[in-house]
Scaffold this motif. Structure first.
Motif, PDB file in Angstrom:
ATOM      1  N   ALA A  26       0.933  -0.999  -0.347  1.00  0.00           N
ATOM      2  CA  ALA A  26       0.123   0.075   0.055  1.00  0.00           C
ATOM      3  C   ALA A  26       0.783   1.114  -0.040  1.00  0.00           C
ATOM      4  O   ALA A  26       0.196   2.298   0.087  1.00  0.00           O
ATOM      5  N   GLY A  27       2.017   1.129   0.028  1.00  0.00           N
ATOM      6  CA  GLY A  27       2.972   2.328   0.010  1.00  0.00           C
ATOM      7  C   GLY A  27       3.678   2.836   1.346  1.00  0.00           C
ATOM      8  O   GLY A  27       4.317   3.722   1.487  1.00  0.00           O
ATOM      9  N   PHE A  28       3.459   2.042   2.365  1.00  0.00           N
ATOM     10  CA  PHE A  28       3.937   2.576   3.626  1.00  0.00           C
ATOM     11  C   PHE A  28       5.299   1.941   3.738  1.00  0.00           C
ATOM     12  O   PHE A  28       5.771   0.898   3.334  1.00  0.00           O
ATOM     13  N   ASP A  29       6.129   2.923   4.148  1.00  0.00           N
ATOM     14  CA  ASP A  29       7.577   2.498   4.486  1.00  0.00           C
ATOM     15  C   ASP A  29       8.236   1.950   5.876  1.00  0.00           C
ATOM     16  O   ASP A  29       8.863   1.788   6.137  1.00  0.00           O
ATOM     17  N   ALA A  30       7.036   2.261   6.959  1.00  0.00           N
ATOM     18  CA  ALA A  30       7.300   1.771   8.096  1.00  0.00           C
ATOM     19  C   ALA A  30       5.634   1.327   8.784  1.00  0.00           C
ATOM     20  O   ALA A  30       4.721   1.553   8.043  1.00  0.00           O
ATOM     21  N   VAL A  31       5.991   0.725   9.902  1.00  0.00           N
ATOM     22  CA  VAL A  31       4.616   0.017  10.729  1.00  0.00           C
ATOM     23  C   VAL A  31       4.931   0.297  12.146  1.00  0.00           C
ATOM     24  O   VAL A  31       6.019   0.649  12.545  1.00  0.00           O
ATOM     25  N   GLU A  32       3.794   0.241  12.877  1.00  0.00           N
ATOM     26  CA  GLU A  32       3.554   0.227  14.209  1.00  0.00           C
ATOM     27  C   GLU A  32       2.634  -0.649  14.632  1.00  0.00           C
ATOM     28  O   GLU A  32       2.069  -1.079  13.864  1.00  0.00           O
ATOM     29  N   PHE A  33       2.619  -1.093  16.028  1.00  0.00           N
ATOM     30  CA  PHE A  33       1.522  -2.020  16.437  1.00  0.00           C
ATOM     31  C   PHE A  33       1.614  -1.969  17.874  1.00  0.00           C
ATOM     32  O   PHE A  33       2.713  -1.356  18.501  1.00  0.00           O
ATOM     33  N   LEU A  34       0.445  -2.509  18.552  1.00  0.00           N
ATOM     34  CA  LEU A  34       0.386  -2.128  19.804  1.00  0.00           C
ATOM     35  C   LEU A  34       1.406  -3.206  20.766  1.00  0.00           C
ATOM     36  O   LEU A  34       2.182  -2.600  21.427  1.00  0.00           O
ATOM     37  N   PHE A  35       1.258  -4.479  20.139  1.00  0.00           N
ATOM     38  CA  PHE A  35       2.014  -5.311  21.089  1.00  0.00           C
ATOM     39  C   PHE A  35       2.611  -6.716  20.256  1.00  0.00           C
ATOM     40  O   PHE A  35       2.125  -6.959  19.164  1.00  0.00           O
ATOM     41  N   PRO A  36       3.943  -6.750  20.374  1.00  0.00           N
ATOM     42  CA  PRO A  36       4.470  -7.888  19.579  1.00  0.00           C
ATOM     43  C   PRO A  36       4.584  -9.421  20.209  1.00  0.00           C
ATOM     44  O   PRO A  36       4.989 -10.254  19.477  1.00  0.00           O
ATOM     45  N   TYR A  37       4.113  -9.377  21.500  1.00  0.00           N
ATOM     46  CA  TYR A  37       4.760 -10.372  22.387  1.00  0.00           C
ATOM     47  C   TYR A  37       3.982 -11.913  21.974  1.00  0.00           C
ATOM     48  O   TYR A  37       4.181 -12.741  22.533  1.00  0.00           O
ATOM     49  N   GLY A  38       2.749 -11.716  21.044  1.00  0.00           N
ATOM     50  CA  GLY A  38       2.261 -13.069  20.859  1.00  0.00           C
ATOM     51  C   GLY A  38       2.894 -13.848  19.632  1.00  0.00           C
ATOM     52  O   GLY A  38       2.722 -14.741  19.258  1.00  0.00           O
ATOM     53  N   PHE A  39       4.019 -13.165  19.297  1.00  0.00           N
ATOM     54  CA  PHE A  39       4.633 -13.933  18.205  1.00  0.00           C
ATOM     55  C   PHE A  39       6.206 -13.902  18.435  1.00  0.00           C
ATOM     56  O   PHE A  39       6.741 -12.720  19.332  1.00  0.00           O
ATOM     57  N   PRO A  40       6.811 -14.843  17.910  1.00  0.00           N
ATOM     58  CA  PRO A  40       8.521 -14.722  18.044  1.00  0.00           C
ATOM     59  C   PRO A  40       8.989 -13.538  17.569  1.00  0.00           C
ATOM     60  O   PRO A  40       8.534 -13.390  16.419  1.00  0.00           O
ATOM     61  N   ALA A  41      10.086 -12.708  18.241  1.00  0.00           N
ATOM     62  CA  ALA A  41      10.593 -11.785  17.512  1.00  0.00           C
ATOM     63  C   ALA A  41      11.024 -12.021  16.299  1.00  0.00           C
ATOM     64  O   ALA A  41      11.019 -11.199  15.416  1.00  0.00           O
ATOM     65  N   GLU A  42      11.764 -13.244  16.109  1.00  0.00           N
ATOM     66  CA  GLU A  42      12.391 -13.570  14.907  1.00  0.00           C
ATOM     67  C   GLU A  42      11.452 -13.557  13.707  1.00  0.00           C
ATOM     68  O   GLU A  42      11.807 -13.325  12.513  1.00  0.00           O
ATOM     69  N   THR A  43      10.234 -14.127  14.023  1.00  0.00           N
ATOM     70  CA  THR A  43       9.192 -13.921  12.868  1.00  0.00           C
ATOM     71  C   THR A  43       8.800 -12.700  12.438  1.00  0.00           C
ATOM     72  O   THR A  43       8.590 -12.518  11.068  1.00  0.00           O
ATOM     73  N   LEU A  44       8.689 -11.702  13.478  1.00  0.00           N
ATOM     74  CA  LEU A  44       8.361 -10.402  12.975  1.00  0.00           C
ATOM     75  C   LEU A  44       9.482  -9.641  12.476  1.00  0.00           C
ATOM     76  O   LEU A  44       9.447  -8.947  11.428  1.00  0.00           O
ATOM     77  N   ALA A  45      10.660  -9.935  12.809  1.00  0.00           N
ATOM     78  CA  ALA A  45      11.792  -9.361  12.168  1.00  0.00           C
ATOM     79  C   ALA A  45      11.971  -9.886  10.860  1.00  0.00           C
ATOM     80  O   ALA A  45      12.361  -8.961   9.762  1.00  0.00           O
ATOM     81  N   ALA A  46      11.526 -11.104  10.332  1.00  0.00           N
ATOM     82  CA  ALA A  46      11.704 -11.646   9.127  1.00  0.00           C
ATOM     83  C   ALA A  46      10.678 -10.849   8.121  1.00  0.00           C
ATOM     84  O   ALA A  46      11.122 -10.468   7.009  1.00  0.00           O
ATOM     85  N   GLU A  47       9.541 -10.442   8.622  1.00  0.00           N
ATOM     86  CA  GLU A  47       8.603  -9.844   8.139  1.00  0.00           C
ATOM     87  C   GLU A  47       9.049  -8.367   7.655  1.00  0.00           C
ATOM     88  O   GLU A  47       8.948  -7.810   6.674  1.00  0.00           O
ATOM     89  N   LEU A  48       9.462  -7.862   8.804  1.00  0.00           N
ATOM     90  CA  LEU A  48      10.203  -6.496   8.448  1.00  0.00           C
ATOM     91  C   LEU A  48      11.064  -6.346   7.509  1.00  0.00           C
ATOM     92  O   LEU A  48      11.102  -5.615   6.345  1.00  0.00           O
ATOM     93  N   ASN A  49      12.066  -7.181   7.511  1.00  0.00           N
ATOM     94  CA  ASN A  49      13.165  -7.344   6.492  1.00  0.00           C
ATOM     95  C   ASN A  49      12.811  -7.551   5.050  1.00  0.00           C
ATOM     96  O   ASN A  49      13.227  -7.028   4.009  1.00  0.00           O
ATOM     97  N   ALA A  50      11.875  -8.616   5.134  1.00  0.00           N
ATOM     98  CA  ALA A  50      11.411  -9.007   3.627  1.00  0.00           C
ATOM     99  C   ALA A  50      10.563  -8.001   2.939  1.00  0.00           C
ATOM    100  O   ALA A  50      10.565  -7.887   1.642  1.00  0.00           O
ATOM    101  N   ASN A  51       9.856  -7.077   3.688  1.00  0.00           N
ATOM    102  CA  ASN A  51       9.173  -6.256   3.083  1.00  0.00           C
ATOM    103  C   ASN A  51       9.903  -4.693   3.254  1.00  0.00           C
ATOM    104  O   ASN A  51       9.113  -3.725   2.765  1.00  0.00           O
ATOM    105  N   ASN A  52      10.937  -4.897   3.812  1.00  0.00           N
ATOM    106  CA  ASN A  52      11.997  -3.314   3.730  1.00  0.00           C
ATOM    107  C   ASN A  52      10.949  -2.200   4.480  1.00  0.00           C
ATOM    108  O   ASN A  52      11.026  -1.030   4.200  1.00  0.00           O
ATOM    109  N   LEU A  53      10.523  -2.623   5.855  1.00  0.00           N
ATOM    110  CA  LEU A  53       9.824  -1.789   6.309  1.00  0.00           C
ATOM    111  C   LEU A  53      10.649  -1.604   7.740  1.00  0.00           C
ATOM    112  O   LEU A  53      11.247  -2.228   8.480  1.00  0.00           O
ATOM    113  N   ALA A  54      10.417  -0.218   8.103  1.00  0.00           N
ATOM    114  CA  ALA A  54      10.878   0.194   9.443  1.00  0.00           C
ATOM    115  C   ALA A  54       9.791   0.036  10.589  1.00  0.00           C
ATOM    116  O   ALA A  54       8.742   0.016  10.303  1.00  0.00           O
ATOM    117  N   LEU A  55      10.303  -0.205  11.666  1.00  0.00           N
ATOM    118  CA  LEU A  55       9.342  -0.365  12.752  1.00  0.00           C
ATOM    119  C   LEU A  55       9.478   0.864  13.695  1.00  0.00           C
ATOM    120  O   LEU A  55      10.461   1.290  14.214  1.00  0.00           O
TER     121      LEU A  55
END
Length: 268
Positions: A26-55
């Motif tokens: 959709a054209g966003f360069d970054a994301v934010e969210f309330l809480f990451p704790y329901g997922f392993p950090a490695e899973t979320l880091a992989a999504e950020l990196n794969a999509n070239n997104l800043a957190l």
């Protein structure tokens, strides 16, 4: 303006891990969210990196969210739990690469003196800010309106300034959510200018229904210009509830970008 999609509210038609790719598409360069704790950090880091997104940021653990808790920083007797949550959030931030954490103050329960809640909050913020400083992170406080969150302790920018001053930590800053500020205080242009020295993150939504920022009583293009004149160069968190599918409501973002392109001005 740099816009960050809040994945806790946007693209909710998809499972959470799939929202990263949707935000990038959709054209966003970054994301934010309330809480990451329901997922392993490695899973979320992989999504950020794969999509070239800043957190941009996420929140410290809020206590028992399902039971209605909205942070525990102001609750006496929960200090050890709070400090464990700070350590957990810092570990996630290190893995995910973001530099900001928001500390929810909490709802003052019946029978607890507000002054005692405030003292507990200030004490916990000192501990959290110190730990974040060691980790080279910025800690944020956010005023939240008490219509949406009755009883919430941190409800106004004036209180945020007081608390930040009392804590006295160089890395404790303001998260200015203009949706909440309009409901609680109004006079947003003045509010932006008055708090420019402390503001480290901004969030938006339409008022009063918290839909897309092109609806309701707030004219955000004007406020973006005000932010630019203050020198704000951080993220604009898009923390709203879409009226329908998220992509169908992003005309406001396309219009803003088209306006920048037509003007030839660089407001990044």
């Amino acid at each position: 303006m740099r816009f960050a999609a809040n994945l806790s509210l946007l693209f909710t038609e998809r499972p959470f891990p799939e929202r990263f790719a949707a935000a990038a598409a959709a054209g966003f360069d970054a994301v934010e969210f309330l809480f990451p704790y329901g997922f392993p950090a490695e899973t979320l880091a992989a999504e950020l990196n794969a999509n070239n997104l800043a957190l941009a940021l996420f929140n410290l653990p809020p206590g028992d969210w399902e039971a209605g808790e909205r942070g525990i920083a102001c609750l006496p007797g929960r200090e050890a739990e709070f400090r464990a949550g700070v350590d957990r959030a810092i570990a996630y931030a290190r893995a995910l690469g973001n530099r900001r954490l928001h500390c929810m103050a909490g709802i003052v329960p019946p029978g607890l003196d507000r002054a005692m809640a405030l003292e507990t909050y200030v004490g916990n913020l000192r501990v959290a800010a110190s730990a974040c400083l060691d980790a080279r992170l910025t800690l944020l406080v956010e005023p939240i309106n008490t219509r949406d969150m009755p009883g919430y302790l941190m409800d106004r920018t004036t209180l945020a300034r007081e608390v930040i001053g009392r804590v006295g930590a160089p890395n404790l800053r303001l998260q200015l959510d203009l949706y909440h500020a309009q409901i609680s205080e109004g006079d947003l242009a003045t509010r932006i200018r008055a708090n420019a020295d402390l503001t480290d993150h901004v969030q938006i939504a339409g008022v009063p229904d918290r839909h897309e920022p092109d609806s309701g009583e707030v004219h955000y293009p004007y406020l973006f210009e005000i932010l630019a004149t203050t020198g704000y160069d951080g993220f604009i968190g898009c923390e709203y509830r879409p009226r329908g599918r998220t992509e169908e409501g992003l005309g406001w973002l396309a219009a803003w970008r088209a306006g920048i392109d037509r003007s030839g001005l660089d407001r990044s």
